[in-house]
Structures are given as structure tokens and as C-alpha cells.
Enzyme design. Structure first.
Site, short mmCIF file in Angstrom:
data_model
loop_
_atom_site.label_atom_id
_atom_site.label_comp_id
_atom_site.label_asym_id
_atom_site.label_seq_id
_atom_site.Cartn_x
_atom_site.Cartn_y
_atom_site.Cartn_z
CG ASN A 92 -0.89 0.12 -9.96
OD1 ASN A 92 -0.12 0.01 -10.54
ND2 ASN A 92 -1.05 1.23 -9.24
CB SER A 104 6.28 -1.26 -3.23
OG SER A 104 7.23 -2.32 -3.31
CB THR A 105 8.14 2.94 -0.92
OG1 THR A 105 7.27 4.18 -1.48
CG2 THR A 105 8.99 3.90 -0.15
CB VAL A 161 10.45 -3.41 -4.56
CG1 VAL A 161 11.12 -3.78 -5.84
CG2 VAL A 161 9.70 -4.53 -4.01
CD GLU A 189 7.11 8.35 -11.21
OE1 GLU A 189 6.28 8.84 -10.09
OE2 GLU A 189 7.61 9.23 -12.07
CB CYS A 227 0.58 5.31 -7.22
SG CYS A 227 0.32 5.86 -8.57
CD GLU A 285 7.32 7.41 -15.05
OE1 GLU A 285 6.34 6.97 -14.58
OE2 GLU A 285 8.18 6.56 -15.57
P1 NAD Z 1 6.10 -3.99 -6.37
O1 NAD Z 1 7.08 -3.35 -5.72
O2 NAD Z 1 5.83 -5.30 -5.44
O3 NAD Z 1 6.43 -4.58 -7.69
C1 NAD Z 1 6.57 -3.69 -8.65
C2 NAD Z 1 7.62 -4.25 -9.77
O4 NAD Z 1 8.74 -4.51 -9.34
C3 NAD Z 1 6.91 -5.68 -10.32
O5 NAD Z 1 7.12 -5.89 -11.72
C4 NAD Z 1 7.76 -6.62 -9.42
O6 NAD Z 1 7.86 -7.93 -10.15
C5 NAD Z 1 9.15 -5.99 -9.51
N1 NAD Z 1 10.14 -6.25 -8.49
C6 NAD Z 1 9.74 -6.89 -7.38
N2 NAD Z 1 10.91 -7.20 -6.65
C7 NAD Z 1 11.96 -6.76 -7.47
C8 NAD Z 1 13.26 -6.74 -7.26
N3 NAD Z 1 13.83 -7.34 -6.21
N4 NAD Z 1 14.00 -6.27 -8.19
C9 NAD Z 1 13.61 -5.86 -9.24
N5 NAD Z 1 12.13 -5.75 -9.50
C10 NAD Z 1 11.55 -6.15 -8.61
O7 NAD Z 1 4.68 -3.39 -6.46
P2 NAD Z 1 3.33 -3.96 -6.80
O8 NAD Z 1 2.86 -4.56 -5.61
O9 NAD Z 1 3.26 -4.47 -8.24
O10 NAD Z 1 2.46 -2.40 -7.20
C11 NAD Z 1 1.94 -1.40 -6.20
C12 NAD Z 1 2.74 -0.27 -5.56
O11 NAD Z 1 3.19 0.41 -6.83
C13 NAD Z 1 2.29 0.50 -4.86
O12 NAD Z 1 3.01 0.81 -3.63
C14 NAD Z 1 1.97 1.74 -5.54
O13 NAD Z 1 1.71 2.84 -4.85
C15 NAD Z 1 2.93 1.78 -6.55
N6 NAD Z 1 2.79 2.62 -7.87
C16 NAD Z 1 3.31 3.85 -8.08
C17 NAD Z 1 2.99 4.63 -9.08
C18 NAD Z 1 3.63 5.66 -9.14
O14 NAD Z 1 3.57 6.28 -10.40
N7 NAD Z 1 4.09 6.46 -8.29
C19 NAD Z 1 2.15 3.92 -10.04
C20 NAD Z 1 1.49 2.89 -9.78
C21 NAD Z 1 1.89 1.98 -8.64
#
Ligand code: NAD
Length: 448
Positions: free
Chosen positions: A125, A202-203, A205, A223, A257, A427
Site C-alpha cells: 500500500n 496484515s494482522t 500474517v 506494523e 493502515c 517506527e
Molecule cells: P500482507 O500481510 O498480505 O503482506 C504484507 C507483506 O508480508 C508482503 O510483502 C507479503 O508478501 C508478506 N508475507 C505474506 N505472507 C507471509 C509469510 N507467511 N511470511 C512472511 N511474509 C509474508 O499485507 P498486505 O495486503 O500487503 O498489506 C495490507 C495490510 O498491511 C493491511 O492490513 C494494512 O493495515 C497493513 N499495513 C499496516 C501499516 C502500519 O504501519 N501499521 C502500514 C501499511 C499497511
């Protein structure tokens, strides 16, 4: 693929596990060399990297418009954010102090030791800023970094790594490894030489990553998701609150997020506020993100659009909607749902799309109760003209980053992170360095 017109932007080879292991081994070998670089020289290299990014703002921004569908104005800001984060942490190596603690019989000092190899996992994102929030302080603290961009949006991180290398940061010190989360990301979790995982996503993962890291008592920063509240009290500047509420949730097509996706409005001004909100939503400019005045582009993918649409089925309580282009691209119009009960999925789950749910409240205590009635706790806004109330509510809402009478975005020089299931650790700002170093205590006997 471009989410704007569904054409292929680039094809990238995904790394397999042996290739990841090789990269981690290279990072581990580079660590002694990097940790031995004098603080002033490490700072200079980070400053040069910031300058290299600064020289490529337009190129990086255009890449993000194409690859992620970000508006050009946002994308320029995001590339500039990488520059600023690098420049900010370039100030760190020379100031990453330990302490001298009075003890009898000797001298006691603490050191901030780097961890070694740090694995940074980035979502799609905000590919540029979130990458830099991990790699810049990690490098400044003397670590080597392996960084995995999201599958959908690897291009800017790859280019930023090249710019850092051109600026003189050794290739083994900062590597970007495109690949699947389950392969590359998970290897960061399981590989013993990766000493810390800095995960944003995501929460769901994040939970798995944390459990995996527990096996080796590996350091982890998370995060995660959010369902933040925008709390509007009757005594605030309603016009300003209504004019700014759309961008607080629809920016980046709601894929933020920190999106203030729950609008909590004091019941006595609910109708007036909705009247003010409607024109602000219907005039929100959803269009080709390359256009300079675009306020919102498409969603990242067809799958995301489907997931968002599921929260707005036929018969959903749509109060009003904005407009979005039709035809190719993953478009979804800004949508306001009202009335929504606090237990409805649209009010509880992170939609991660341009959907705002409106929830009325009776008084201050009710507003706090509803704002906290979520497993998330990342961000939020409070609108009031009563400064005492602003402080009371800000202290009572269980969330990591709040703004009063604004929807302040993340600032690189102030800490950012979540409470409850929105994350772990902080962070940015001065706190980030703590997450990328260990405190070592050394006692030196002076008694004869
Ligand atoms: P996601 O959890 O699907 O993926 C995030 C990253 O983790 C990707 O690079 C993905 O390839 C990797 N990943 C997936 N499975 C994994 C595993 N088993 N082991 C290690 N890495 C793995 O999230 P997304 O769909 O890319 O992003 C959206 C989510 O991120 C939303 O829930 C959003 O709220 C959150 N987000 C949080 C913040 C914050 O700072 N709190 C910032 C941006 C996005």
C-alpha cells in the site's frame, strides 16, 4: 500490472529459498565491514543516498503511479519521504549514544550494538515510505538489511536499492529481494542469521510472523492493520471537520493502515454533519492518478476490489457515494455507509478500501467506548474546540498515533506504531533506533 489500465508494467523474477539464503549469507558477511565504518562515514553514505533519491523523485513517483495507482501528488510525497527518512537517520550514527551509569568500584557504560542482519517485509500500500522506515534506521544503527517488497509492488524498492548502491552503500549491506511472502518473507523468520524481522502488513500474517520469530526469540516489530476512528464532537469546527473527513479515509483509495474509516459523530450534530460531508465526498476527484489534481486512484487489484465490494452488497445502507471511472482499472467510488451499527462487519473489520462507516455517539464517554471497541489501535482523530476534552479523549483512546483538529499523517521525526492488535514496537522518530540495536552493558573495574 498497472491497476489503472490493467496492462503489464514489468515482469520480475521471484527469488527461491536457496537464492534468499545466499543473500542472507552475503548480508551476514557484510555486517562486520558495515559495523566498522566510522559513524561519520556511515552518516555521509546515508546523506548521499538521500541525495540520490532526491535526484530521482520524479522517476520513482512515476513508477509508483504506474505500478500502484497512487496519485502523482502522493507518489511525489512518498519518494520525498524516503529522502527525508534517509536524511533524518543520517543524523543518527554520530548520535547513537550509550550511557555512563554511576557504580561503585568502577565505570559502567552502555553501548548500542547493531543486531546484525535485519529482514524488512513491506506491504503494497505504501511501498516506498514503509520500506525506508525499516531500512534507513536499520542501516544507520549499523545493521545489514535484506528487504522483501510486496509481490504486487516491487519496482520502487528495487530502484531505491540501486540508488543507495550508486551512492556508495555496499551491495551486500542493503539488498532488495523480490519474491513471495511464504518463501522470501518466511525465510527471514526462520533463518538464524536474520536477527530481527521488521514486518508491516496484515494482522493475520503479522501474527504468524510473530509466532515464527518466537522459535528463535527473534526480535520483531509489527506494523499491522487498523480501524481508526475520526471522532467529531458537536463543539468543533464542523465545516473543517467535514471538508477534511474524506481525505482522511479515501486517500490512497482507503488502502491506508491509518485510514479514519469509522466516523463517530455526536448525535446532536449528526444530520448537519452529514449534510456538510456529502458535497465533500461527491466532489472527491477519483480519476487517472497521473493527473495532477487527482485525489484518488484505483484499488491495487481485482481481488482487493472484490473484497471491498463485499462490504457494500445490494441493500447496504449507502448514504451517498462519489464517482469513479468505469472501464479498465480497479475503480471503486468513495462510499459512505450510514446508519451502521457498531457490531456490523463494515464497522469492525479493516475494509482497506474507500468505504466510510458513520456511527453516532451520545457523549464523551460513549465516544471513547465506541472508539475503543475494536481489537485495533493504530491511529485516529479528535475534533473539538475544548482543549481539556481533546487531552482527555486523546489519553483515553487506545491507539498509538492521534491527531486533534487535523488528520495528521505520519511524520518521520515522531514515533509511529500501534497498540493492541495494530502492532508491536515503534517506527520512525528517535524511538526507531531502539528497535534496531541492543543495549550492551560493560563494567570496568577501577579499584586497585
Ligand atoms: P500482507 O500481510 O498480505 O503482506 C504484507 C507483506 O508480508 C508482503 O510483502 C507479503 O508478501 C508478506 N508475507 C505474506 N505472507 C507471509 C509469510 N507467511 N511470511 C512472511 N511474509 C509474508 O499485507 P498486505 O495486503 O500487503 O498489506 C495490507 C495490510 O498491511 C493491511 O492490513 C494494512 O493495515 C497493513 N499495513 C499496516 C501499516 C502500519 O504501519 N501499521 C502500514 C501499511 C499497511
Amino acid at each position: 500490472m498497472s491497476p489503472v489500465d490493467e496492462t503489464v508494467v514489468a515482469e520480475i523474477d521471484l527469488l527461491d529459498e536457496p537464492a534468499v539464503d545466499e543473500a542472507i549469507a552475503r548480508a551476514a558477511r557484510s555486517h562486520a565491514e558495515w559495523a566498522a565504518v566510522a559513524p561519520g562515514d556511515r552518516a555521509r553514505l546515508l546523506r548521499r543516498a538521500a541525495e540520490a533519491v532526491d535526484g530521482a523523485i520524479e522517476e520513482l513517483a512515476m513508477l509508483e503511479v504506474r505500478n500502484a495507482g497512487h496519485t502523482i501528488s502522493n507518489a511525489r510525497f512518498e519518494a520525498g519521504n524516503v529522502r527525508d527518512v534517509l536524511m533524518y537517520y543520517a543524523g543518527a550514527p554520530e548520535r547513537h549514544f550509550g550511557r555512563q551509569i554511576p557504580v561503585p568500584g568502577g565505570v559502567d557504560v552502555t553501548f548500542r550494538e547493531p543486531l546484525g542482519v535485519v529482514g524488512v517485509i513491506v506491504p503494497w500500500n505504501f511501498p516506498m515510505p514503509i520500506a525506508s522506515w525499516g531500512f534507513a534506521p536499520a542501516l544507520a544503527a549499523g545493521n545489514c538489511v535484506v528487504l522483501k517488497p510486496a509481490e504486487l509492488t516491487p519496482l520502487t524498492a528495487m530502484r531505491i536499492a540501486e540508488l543507495c548502491h550508486e551512492a556508495g552503500i555496499p551491495e551486500g549491506v542493503f539488498q532488495v529481494l523480490p519474491g513471495k511472502g511464504s518463501v522470501v518473507g518466511w525465510r527471514f523468520v526462520t533463518h538464524e542469521q536474520v536477527r530481527k524481522v521488521c514486518f508491516t502488513g496484515s494482522t493475520e500474517v503479522g501474527r504468524k510472523v510473530m509466532a515464527g520469530c518466537a522459535e528463535q526469540v527473534k526480535r520483531v516489530t509489527l506494523e499491522l492493520g487498523g480501524k481508526s476512528a475520526n471522532i467529531v464532537f458537536a463543539d468543533c469546527d464542523l465545516e473543517q471537520a467535514a471538508a477534511t473527513a474524506p481525505s482522511a479515509v479515501f486517500d490512497n483509495a482507503g488502502q491506508d493502515c491509518c485510514a479514519r474509516s469509522r466516523l463517530l459523530v455526536e448525535r446532536s450534530v449528526h444530520d448537519r454533519f452529514l449534510e456538510l460531508l456529502e458535497p465533500a465526498v461527491t466532489s472527491f476527484r477519483v480519476k487517472d492518478p497521473a493527473e495532477p489534481d487527482a485525489e484518488m486512484g484505483p484499488l491495487i487489484s481485482a481481488a482487493r476490489r472484490e473484497a471491498v465490494a463485499a462490504y457494500v452488497p445490494d441493500g447496504a445502507p449507502v448514504a451517498f457515494r462519489g464517482k469513479a471511472p468505469t472501464g479498465p482499472g480497479f475503480w471503486f467510488p468513495p462510499t459512505v455507509l450510514d446508519p451502521v451499527t457498531p457490531d456490523a462487519p463494515a464497522a469492525r473489520e479493516e475494509i482497506f478500501g474507500p468505504v466510510l462507516t458513520v456511527i453516532p455517539f451520545e457523549d464523551e464517554a460513549d465516544a471513547i467506548r465506541i472508539a475503543n471497541d475494536t481489537s485495533y489501535g493504530l491511529s485516529g482523530s479528535i475534533w473539538t474546540s475544548d482543549v481539556g476534552r481533546a487531552f482527555r479523549v486523546a489519553r483515553a483512546v487506545e491507539t498509538g498515533t492521534l491527531s486533534v483538529n487535523s488528520h495528521s499523517s505520519v511524520r518521520y521525526w515522531t514515533p509511529f506504531g500501534g497498540m493492541k492488535q495494530s502492532g508491536l514496537g515503534r517506527e520512525l522518530g528517535p524511538d526507531a533506533l531502539d528497535g534496531f540495536s541492543e543495549v550492551k552493558n560493560v563494567f570496568i573495574r577501577t579499584l586497585e
